[in-house]
Motif scaffolding. Structure first.
Motif, PDB file in Angstrom:
ATOM      1  N   GLU A   1       7.972  19.968  17.321  1.00 50.98           N
ATOM      2  CA  GLU A   1       7.159  21.180  17.398  1.00 50.98           C
ATOM      3  C   GLU A   1       7.994  22.364  16.924  1.00 50.98           C
ATOM      4  OE1 GLU A   1       4.186  21.928  18.015  1.00 50.98           O
ATOM      5  OE2 GLU A   1       3.399  19.979  18.666  1.00 50.98           O
TER       6      GLU A   1
ATOM      7  N   SER B   1       1.447  13.410  15.448  1.00 51.34           N
ATOM      8  CA  SER B   1       1.066  13.358  14.037  1.00 51.34           C
ATOM      9  C   SER B   1      -0.379  13.807  13.912  1.00 51.34           C
ATOM     10  CB  SER B   1       1.240  11.939  13.509  1.00 51.34           C
ATOM     11  OG  SER B   1       0.387  11.082  14.217  1.00 51.34           O
TER      12      SER B   1
ATOM     13  N   SER C   1      -1.434  16.903  13.186  1.00 55.73           N
ATOM     14  CA  SER C   1      -1.771  18.276  13.534  1.00 55.73           C
ATOM     15  C   SER C   1      -2.131  19.097  12.301  1.00 55.73           C
ATOM     16  CB  SER C   1      -0.631  18.926  14.311  1.00 55.73           C
ATOM     17  OG  SER C   1       0.616  18.510  13.810  1.00 55.73           O
TER      18      SER C   1
ATOM     19  N   SER D   1       6.441  16.349  17.863  1.00 57.46           N
ATOM     20  CA  SER D   1       5.159  16.804  17.328  1.00 57.46           C
ATOM     21  C   SER D   1       4.225  15.613  17.182  1.00 57.46           C
ATOM     22  CB  SER D   1       5.392  17.463  15.969  1.00 57.46           C
ATOM     23  OG  SER D   1       4.216  18.017  15.499  1.00 57.46           O
TER      24      SER D   1
END
Ligand code: SF4
Lengths: 173, 257
Positions: A52, A31, A33, A29
């Motif tokens: 994710e 960073s 988000s 993922s």
């Protein structure tokens, strides 16, 4: 002793992160988000591996098949109301020993849905039901996603931070 | 004129026993109280200790913990009563034959204790069944439970067979079944009415004053407080769609009474 352990777990984490970067780069993922609130503490900052949410099943299966983390010990949820997300925390162990590998994933509060691990680890069923019961997190693909602690008729998810406050001490407010 | 008791003990010394039916009944009743083996949480550990050799509940004739409500006349509600457990507790109480007594052991059974402000623990088992003796403490020591049993015994000594709450010609509410609550969306319900709603105080008062054998319902415990059950769904809907700043502002509005 604890120093050894944290060193070991940092090494495990870095190895796993490197392996994921090599083989499942799309699952890590990025960073940022989820926005951090102004002024508040950044609860999203972590040194653990953040993946994710929709890739959690792929990541978990990769950890089991390629990195030998065959024991899924724990699934739990954290309500980060200030950041508008739920954080799910997974702990994996190797049966040969060593500290846990922590995998985190984040979900928007409006639509907390992610794939279930129950088809691959049947033992995850109760823990996912608990996260569903208390936080309302929907595990897609779970064969039997029902409430586990509260009765079926109950409405609301009591461990969410915005669940109605209760108790005599709030009566005077 | 010497009191009945003085005459009685005088005669007993000479080997003559007189008694009233009442006294005889109460003596038999109080000397062999059979508790139900029924523990709910940490308090049950103390209850077990009370029954075992160190504290020896048997000295008071109450050592025979029965595994069936049909054979028991004392229910020691020992521990945290979660809302999910209440229907079972009431059902067990209903299955006990009269005369039946209840000791509410510990802060949890009496008032919800440390979990009173939580969403899942009832605020006192006396919302659902009549309690004879309350034991404070978290957990109460075995001595306290022994004292509760002795208190119960002295209450039994004072029973009047004609007025006892489960016999007699008049319809006595406590020989009927107590209503078993059902699970509702916001808490336990009796006859479709919320009894112990999440987020506000209990609406129906306890079945208190068992010595008088009365059963009160539909009374509000704190009539000075207006209580409205919050619409949790609406709050959830609003708040999940609101931004963080709004959620912070709305923080104070979560509490609705
Ligand atoms: S009163 Fe204290 S010891 Fe007893 S059940 Fe409750 S928390 Fe446990």
């Amino acid at each position: 002793m604890s120093d050894d352990n944290s060193e070991l777990s940092a090494r495990q984490r870095d190895e796993a992160r490197a392996a994921l970067q090599r083989d499942l780069p799309f699952a890590l993922s990025p960073s940022g988000s989820f926005p951090s609130p102004e002024g508040g503490p950044d609860l999203l900052a972590t040194s653990d591996i953040v993946v994710e949410a929709q890739q959690i099943a792929a990541v978990a299966r990769y950890l089991r098949a390629s990195l030998n983390y065959i024991y899924l010990s724990n699934i739990t949820a954290v309500d980060l109301l200030a950041h508008g997300c739920f954080e799910l925390v997974y702990h994996f162990y190797r049966l040969s020993g060593g500290p846990a590998l922590t995998i985190k994933t984040r979900l928007p509060r409006e639509k907390p849905e992610l794939p279930s691990l129950t088809p691959f680890w049947p033992g995850a069923a109760f823990q996912e039901r608990e996260a569903y019961d208390l936080f309302g997190i929907v595990f897609k693909g779970h064969p039997d996603l029902r409430r586990i602690y509260m009765w079926d008729e109950f409405e609301g998810f009591p461990m969410r931070k915005d669940f109605v406050r209760q108790g005599d001490k709030y009566l005077s407010e | 004129m010497p009191s009945d008791d003085a005459v009685q003990s005088d005669l007993e010394q000479q080997g003559v026993f007189f008694s009233t039916l009442n006294r005889f009944y109460n003596w038999g009743r109080r000397s062999s109280v059979w508790p139900m083996a029924f523990g709910l949480a940490c308090c049950a550990i103390e209850m077990m200790a009370t029954g075992l050799s160190r504290y020896d509940l048997a000295r008071f004739g109450a050592e025979l913990f029965r595994a069936s409500p049909r054979q028991a006349d004392l229910m020691i509600v020992a521990g945290t009563v979660t809302k999910k457990m209440v229907p079972q507790v009431v059902r067990l109480y209903n299955q006990m034959p009269e005369p039946r007594y209840v000791i509410s052991m510990g802060a949890c059974a009496t008032s919800g204790g440390p979990f009173r402000d939580g969403y899942n623990v009832v605020r006192g088992i006396d919302l659902y069944i009549p309690v004879d003796v309350y034991v404070p403490g978290c957990p109460p020591r075995p001595e306290a439970l022994l004292h509760a049993l002795m208190t119960l015994q002295s209450q039994i000594d004072r029973q009047n067979l004609k007025q006892v709450r489960w016999y007699g010609k008049k319809a006595r509410p406590q020989s009927q079944d107590f209503p078993v609550p059902s699970y509702g969306p916001h808490g336990l319900e009796i006859d479709g009415k919320l009894v112990d709603p999440v987020g506000s105080l209990p609406l129906i008062s306890s079945y208190s004053s068992p010595m008088e054998g009365e059963q009160r319902r539909d009374q509000i415990e704190h009539p000075e407080l207006v209580r409205v059950f919050p619409d949790m769904e609406r709050e959830l809907r609003e708040e999940t769609s609101a931004s963080y700043a709004e959620a912070l502002e709305g923080e104070d509005q979560h509490v609705r009474r």
